[in-house]
Structures are given as C-alpha cells and as structure tokens.
Design a protein around this motif. Structure first.
Motif, PDB file in Angstrom:
ATOM      1  N   GLU A  75       0.847  -1.191   0.000  1.00 25.42           N
ATOM      2  CA  GLU A  75       0.000   0.000   0.000  1.00 25.42           C
ATOM      3  C   GLU A  75       0.881   1.241   0.000  1.00 25.42           C
ATOM      4  O   GLU A  75       1.864   1.307   0.753  1.00 25.42           O
ATOM      5  CB  GLU A  75      -0.883   0.005   1.247  1.00 25.42           C
ATOM      6  N   VAL A  76       0.534   2.226  -0.828  1.00 30.32           N
ATOM      7  CA  VAL A  76       1.261   3.494  -0.873  1.00 30.32           C
ATOM      8  C   VAL A  76       0.972   4.268   0.414  1.00 30.32           C
ATOM      9  O   VAL A  76      -0.191   4.502   0.747  1.00 30.32           O
ATOM     10  CB  VAL A  76       0.856   4.337  -2.106  1.00 30.32           C
ATOM     11  N   VAL A  77       2.040   4.658   1.139  1.00 30.90           N
ATOM     12  CA  VAL A  77       1.857   5.377   2.406  1.00 30.90           C
ATOM     13  C   VAL A  77       2.370   6.812   2.371  1.00 30.90           C
ATOM     14  O   VAL A  77       1.995   7.620   3.215  1.00 30.90           O
ATOM     15  CB  VAL A  77       2.483   4.615   3.594  1.00 30.90           C
ATOM     16  N   TRP A  78       3.258   7.130   1.429  1.00 34.20           N
ATOM     17  CA  TRP A  78       3.687   8.522   1.231  1.00 34.20           C
ATOM     18  C   TRP A  78       4.143   8.706  -0.201  1.00 34.20           C
ATOM     19  O   TRP A  78       4.471   7.756  -0.888  1.00 34.20           O
ATOM     20  CB  TRP A  78       4.774   8.953   2.224  1.00 34.20           C
ATOM     21  N   ILE A  79       4.139   9.967  -0.652  1.00 34.63           N
ATOM     22  CA  ILE A  79       4.477  10.304  -2.044  1.00 34.63           C
ATOM     23  C   ILE A  79       5.350  11.553  -2.059  1.00 34.63           C
ATOM     24  O   ILE A  79       5.112  12.488  -1.298  1.00 34.63           O
ATOM     25  CB  ILE A  79       3.195  10.591  -2.858  1.00 34.63           C
ATOM     26  N   ALA A  80       6.343  11.564  -2.949  1.00 36.82           N
ATOM     27  CA  ALA A  80       7.172  12.754  -3.184  1.00 36.82           C
ATOM     28  C   ALA A  80       7.332  12.911  -4.696  1.00 36.82           C
ATOM     29  O   ALA A  80       7.950  12.065  -5.346  1.00 36.82           O
ATOM     30  CB  ALA A  80       8.534  12.610  -2.512  1.00 36.82           C
ATOM     31  N   ASP A  81       6.736  13.974  -5.256  1.00 36.48           N
ATOM     32  CA  ASP A  81       6.849  14.218  -6.695  1.00 36.48           C
ATOM     33  C   ASP A  81       8.291  14.535  -7.065  1.00 36.48           C
ATOM     34  O   ASP A  81       9.016  15.181  -6.301  1.00 36.48           O
ATOM     35  CB  ASP A  81       5.933  15.370  -7.110  1.00 36.48           C
ATOM     36  N   GLN A  82       8.703  14.066  -8.245  1.00 37.56           N
ATOM     37  CA  GLN A  82      10.058  14.253  -8.744  1.00 37.56           C
ATOM     38  C   GLN A  82      10.017  15.058 -10.043  1.00 37.56           C
ATOM     39  O   GLN A  82       8.995  15.098 -10.724  1.00 37.56           O
ATOM     40  CB  GLN A  82      10.712  12.888  -9.016  1.00 37.56           C
ATOM     41  N   PRO A  83      11.124  15.680 -10.421  1.00 38.43           N
ATOM     42  CA  PRO A  83      11.162  16.408 -11.693  1.00 38.43           C
ATOM     43  C   PRO A  83      10.828  15.490 -12.868  1.00 38.43           C
ATOM     44  O   PRO A  83      11.146  14.298 -12.838  1.00 38.43           O
ATOM     45  CB  PRO A  83      12.614  16.897 -11.785  1.00 38.43           C
ATOM     46  N   GLY A  84      10.174  16.018 -13.859  1.00 40.23           N
ATOM     47  CA  GLY A  84       9.853  15.244 -15.052  1.00 40.23           C
ATOM     48  C   GLY A  84       8.613  14.380 -14.915  1.00 40.23           C
ATOM     49  O   GLY A  84       8.350  13.537 -15.766  1.00 40.23           O
ATOM     50  N   GLY A  85       7.861  14.545 -13.836  1.00 35.96           N
ATOM     51  CA  GLY A  85       6.617  13.805 -13.675  1.00 35.96           C
ATOM     52  C   GLY A  85       6.746  12.479 -12.950  1.00 35.96           C
ATOM     53  O   GLY A  85       5.753  11.796 -12.721  1.00 35.96           O
ATOM     54  N   ALA A  86       7.970  12.080 -12.599  1.00 30.35           N
ATOM     55  CA  ALA A  86       8.143  10.825 -11.859  1.00 30.35           C
ATOM     56  C   ALA A  86       7.709  11.034 -10.407  1.00 30.35           C
ATOM     57  O   ALA A  86       7.444  12.160  -9.981  1.00 30.35           O
ATOM     58  CB  ALA A  86       9.593  10.369 -11.916  1.00 30.35           C
ATOM     59  N   GLN A  87       7.665   9.943  -9.668  1.00 26.73           N
ATOM     60  CA  GLN A  87       7.250   9.997  -8.286  1.00 26.73           C
ATOM     61  C   GLN A  87       8.066   9.004  -7.468  1.00 26.73           C
ATOM     62  O   GLN A  87       8.303   7.882  -7.907  1.00 26.73           O
ATOM     63  CB  GLN A  87       5.769   9.599  -8.218  1.00 26.73           C
TER      64      GLN A  87
END
Length: 97
Positions: A75-87
């Motif tokens: 299960e996804v518990v945290w997210i950090a957006d990255q340059p270029g649309g990645a995560q």
C-alpha cells in the motif's frame, strides 16, 4: 508526522538495493526502481503517479536461480513528486506471497 512515527520508521534496517521492480495496479504493469527495502516496506521511484492508499502488487526478480524473488501486496503510504513527472513513494508491505 509525529516524533513517534519517525522513530518507529527507523526501527527497521533499510537495505539500499537500486533494482528493477514490476508494479501491478488496476491490471496495468509498470516498470519502476526499488531504491531501498526493509522488512516492512520499500521506497520506489516510478514514472506513473499513484495516490496514498493505492494497493500495488510488487515483484522483484532474483538475480540468482537458487533464490526466489520477492512478491508482495503493498500500500502506498507517502508520495514525493520528482522532476519530469516521476514519483518516489513509500510502500508498506501488507502481505508476502
């Protein structure tokens, strides 16, 4: 994040692995990179965007024929957006297969 949450995160040994991983979400297979792995979860970077709470099937193939790979429901518990649309995101292991 509370101080308790942070200290509990550090109770698990993390192993940096930087290896290919396959994610399955809603019937779609996504190629990603597992950055690190612990007994309770993993940090992954992928070109697709997910939401906290998404359930993903994860598969990491073994480089050695004598060892099986890792397969788990997560299960996804945290997210950090990255340059270029990645995560980058954290996955909690719910069940090993």
């Amino acid at each position: 994040m509370s101080q308790r949450d942070y200290s509990e995160k550090r109770d698990y040994i993390r192993m940096r692995i930087d290896t290919d991983v396959s994610l399955v979400h809603a019937g779609q297979v996504i190629s990603a990179t597992c950055i690190d792995l612990s007994s309770s979860g993993m940090q992954v970077e992928a070109p697709k965007r997910f939401q906290v709470g998404d359930k993903l099937e994860v598969k990491i193939d073994s480089e050695f024929s004598a060892l099986s790979g890792l397969e788990a429901t997560t299960e996804v518990v945290w997210i950090a957006d990255q340059p270029g649309g990645a995560q980058k995101f954290g996955l909690r292991i719910l069940q090993m297969k």
